[in-house]
Design a protein around this motif. Structure first.
Motif, short mmCIF file in Angstrom:
data_model
loop_
_atom_site.label_atom_id
_atom_site.label_comp_id
_atom_site.label_asym_id
_atom_site.label_seq_id
_atom_site.Cartn_x
_atom_site.Cartn_y
_atom_site.Cartn_z
N ALA A 195 0.87 -1.18 0.00
CA ALA A 195 0.00 0.00 0.00
C ALA A 195 0.90 1.22 0.00
O ALA A 195 2.11 1.13 0.25
CB ALA A 195 -0.92 0.01 1.23
N GLU A 196 0.32 2.37 -0.28
CA GLU A 196 1.09 3.61 -0.17
C GLU A 196 0.24 4.67 0.52
O GLU A 196 -1.00 4.63 0.51
CB GLU A 196 1.58 4.10 -1.52
CG GLU A 196 0.54 4.37 -2.56
CD GLU A 196 1.17 4.73 -3.91
OE1 GLU A 196 0.77 5.77 -4.46
OE2 GLU A 196 2.04 4.00 -4.38
N GLY A 198 -1.53 8.19 1.43
CA GLY A 198 -2.19 9.22 0.66
C GLY A 198 -1.36 10.49 0.67
O GLY A 198 -0.44 10.65 1.48
N THR A 321 -2.21 4.80 6.25
CA THR A 321 -3.35 3.94 5.96
C THR A 321 -4.38 4.05 7.09
O THR A 321 -4.04 3.90 8.26
CB THR A 321 -2.88 2.48 5.83
OG1 THR A 321 -1.94 2.39 4.76
CG2 THR A 321 -4.05 1.55 5.56
N SER A 349 -5.48 13.00 -2.15
CA SER A 349 -6.02 11.67 -2.41
C SER A 349 -5.79 10.81 -1.18
O SER A 349 -4.73 10.88 -0.53
CB SER A 349 -5.36 11.04 -3.64
OG SER A 349 -3.96 10.92 -3.47
N SER A 352 -3.94 4.43 -0.53
CA SER A 352 -4.37 3.37 -1.43
C SER A 352 -4.97 2.21 -0.64
O SER A 352 -4.71 2.05 0.55
CB SER A 352 -3.18 2.86 -2.25
OG SER A 352 -2.36 2.02 -1.44
N ARG A 391 -0.83 3.70 -7.73
CA ARG A 391 -2.09 3.94 -7.01
C ARG A 391 -3.28 3.98 -7.95
O ARG A 391 -4.40 3.66 -7.57
CB ARG A 391 -1.99 5.22 -6.18
CG ARG A 391 -1.89 6.51 -6.95
CD ARG A 391 -1.55 7.65 -5.99
NE ARG A 391 -1.54 8.98 -6.59
CZ ARG A 391 -0.50 9.49 -7.25
NH1 ARG A 391 0.59 8.76 -7.43
NH2 ARG A 391 -0.55 10.70 -7.75
N TRP A 392 -3.05 4.38 -9.21
CA TRP A 392 -4.17 4.44 -10.15
C TRP A 392 -4.63 3.03 -10.53
O TRP A 392 -5.80 2.83 -10.84
CB TRP A 392 -3.75 5.21 -11.40
CG TRP A 392 -3.11 6.54 -11.09
CD1 TRP A 392 -1.83 6.93 -11.40
CD2 TRP A 392 -3.69 7.66 -10.41
NE1 TRP A 392 -1.60 8.19 -10.95
CE2 TRP A 392 -2.72 8.67 -10.33
CE3 TRP A 392 -4.96 7.90 -9.85
CZ2 TRP A 392 -2.95 9.90 -9.74
CZ3 TRP A 392 -5.20 9.13 -9.24
CH2 TRP A 392 -4.20 10.11 -9.19
N THR A 394 -5.02 0.51 -8.64
CA THR A 394 -5.88 -0.13 -7.65
C THR A 394 -7.35 -0.08 -8.07
O THR A 394 -8.18 -0.81 -7.51
CB THR A 394 -5.71 0.53 -6.27
OG1 THR A 394 -6.07 1.92 -6.35
CG2 THR A 394 -4.28 0.40 -5.77
#
Length: 442
Positions: A195-196, A198, A321, A349, A352, A391-392, A394
């Motif tokens: 995950a990354e 935001g 997260t 954003s 993820s 991230r896009w 996902t």
């Protein structure tokens, strides 16, 4: 010199620099890069189909034995700008210093991200030349503006979604093989981002009537803004162990000495203590256990003797997260605690989704690590601290991972986006082997 290294150096010499103001970007250079790729990797271009997307991003499709659950290997064509005077070696000369195992290649993009991009090209070119056909379809997704807007990757995702493509595994740049990243752990670890965080930007603005600096008010806008910044700095977001970090510590527990092993195995009880300790062990560990906020830009009066009618601070926030843009914005307002300081969201954003650290996709990555980078390397899930184009993806895949298959020192990682970016030649060549293993298992 090794022909693979020669091709790598040629592509590093093409200055595909992207700028936040895309009108300043020399797009002809990106065309030169695409043309060089086609010339240097003929077998790949004869077998895979290539599309231009959003002007300058490139999408390759390698037809496999089946089309479901395809593999997507990501990288980006663009690099960040340089200040040449800061560099010991010309950033676009791709100079090699040293010999044998000591050979080091100096260039902008050597790691971020032409290192991965060219290693992928090398692996595919070799396999195609050997007559290999992947078990699943393979896509190579190379965005042209990851360092700025990320529009290329978003356009590729939209195109794949329109075609009904749902990848079974997506791999982008991310964590590397590192030593000593986790306190007390001496085995090398492959840090695979599941995950990354935001990313968001807030503006803090204080206003006043303005006037001449010779007659300042008792509490000018700049002082009010400074107080707001100080409050934000003195009241950081709380620490906690997000699920990816908890998984990282639990997975590495058998390789940690006592008493850390016991602490990592009992995080349901020890989690708050561990998070608090990790926050004091350097910027990377701190960023792993809390949402971070830092003032990056200040703007005030247009002249030395002019009172600012408005004073503005730009605050960059990276969301752990579980945190959200809305929640972080509201917390900053509470911490600033001054109705005269306006807090506005510029863009943001949320973090993820979290990809699983078990199952087929994860095992394929871990197996490729063990086969190509060393059986002593322990593959760990982790939370990627920076943002990437992945991230896009996902939106169309539940299995999105972030890993750069190079064994990097602390100094090499610190050179990313800074001067003297470099990679050891031997390390880069081993990275090609990782992609070969992953493709062979796909």
């Amino acid at each position: 010199m090794n022909p693979s290294v020669d091709r790598f150096r040629e592509l590093l010499r093409i200055p595909t620099v992207s700028h936040a103001d895309e009108s300043e970007t020399d797009w002809a250079v990106f065309d030169d890069f695409a043309a060089a790729m086609e010339r240097l990797y003929p077998a790949l271009h004869e077998t895979l189909t290539r599309e231009r997307v959003d002007g300058h991003s490139l999408l390759f499709h390698w037809v496999g034995a089946r089309s479901d659950d395809p593999l997507v290997l990501m990288a980006h064509l663009d690099v960040v700008p340089v200040v040449p005077d800061d560099w010991e070696h010309d950033p676009f000369a791709a100079e090699i210093v040293g010999d044998g195992e000591d050979a080091v290649l100096h260039a902008r993009g050597a790691i971020d991200d032409k290192g991965s991009l060219v290693a992928v090209l090398e692996a595919v070119e070799q396999l195609v030349a050997e007559g290999f056909t992947p078990a699943r379809d393979v896509y190579l997704s190379f965005g042209h503006n990851e360092e700025t807007a990320g529009g290329g990757a978003q356009a590729i995702v939209a195109l794949l979604r329109e075609r009904g493509v749902r990848p079974g595994l997506v791999l982008d740049e991310g964590g590397a093989v590192v030593d000593g990243a986790i306190p007390g752990v001496v085995v090398p670890t492959a840090m695979v981002g599941v995950a990354e965080r935001g990313v968001m930007t807030l503006h803090l603005t204080a206003r006043e009537g303005g006037g001449h600096a010779s007659t300042p008010p008792s509490y000018p806008a700049t002082a009010r803004l400074a107080r707001a910044i100080d409050r934000l700095h003195r009241h950081p977001f709380p620490t906690r162990l997000a699920p990816p970090v908890r998984a990282m510590l639990s997975t590495v527990a058998p390789h940690a000495p006592q008493p850390l092993r016991a602490l990592f195995r009992s995080l349901a009880v020890t989690g708050p203590l561990v998070a608090g300790v990790l926050s004091r062990l350097g910027p990377e560990m701190n960023a792993s256990v809390r949402t971070t906020a830092v003032t990056t830009r200040l703007r005030g009066a247009p002249g030395d003797n002019v009172l600012a009618t408005s004073a503005t601070a730009t605050v960059n926030i990276r969301l752990l997260t579980g945190d959200t843009v809305a929640g972080a914005t509201e917390r900053v307002r509470r911490v600033v605690a001054d109705p005269a300081v306006e807090v506005t969201l510029a863009h943001g954003s949320d973090p993820s989704p979290v990809s699983p650290w078990h199952g087929d996709a994860w095992r394929r990555i871990a197996s490729a690590v063990a086969a190509s980078l060393g059986g002593d390397v322990v593959t760990l899930p982790y939370l990627q601290l920076g943002a990437s184009d992945s991230r896009w993806f996902t939106a169309i895949s539940d299995h999105v991972y972030r890993f750069t298959p190079f064994h990097l020192t602390r100094a090499e990682r610190d050179a990313l986006h800074a001067h003297d970016e470099r990679i050891r030649v031997e390390v880069w060549l081993r990275g090609i082997g990782f992609y070969r293993e992953l493709l062979s298992a796909s």
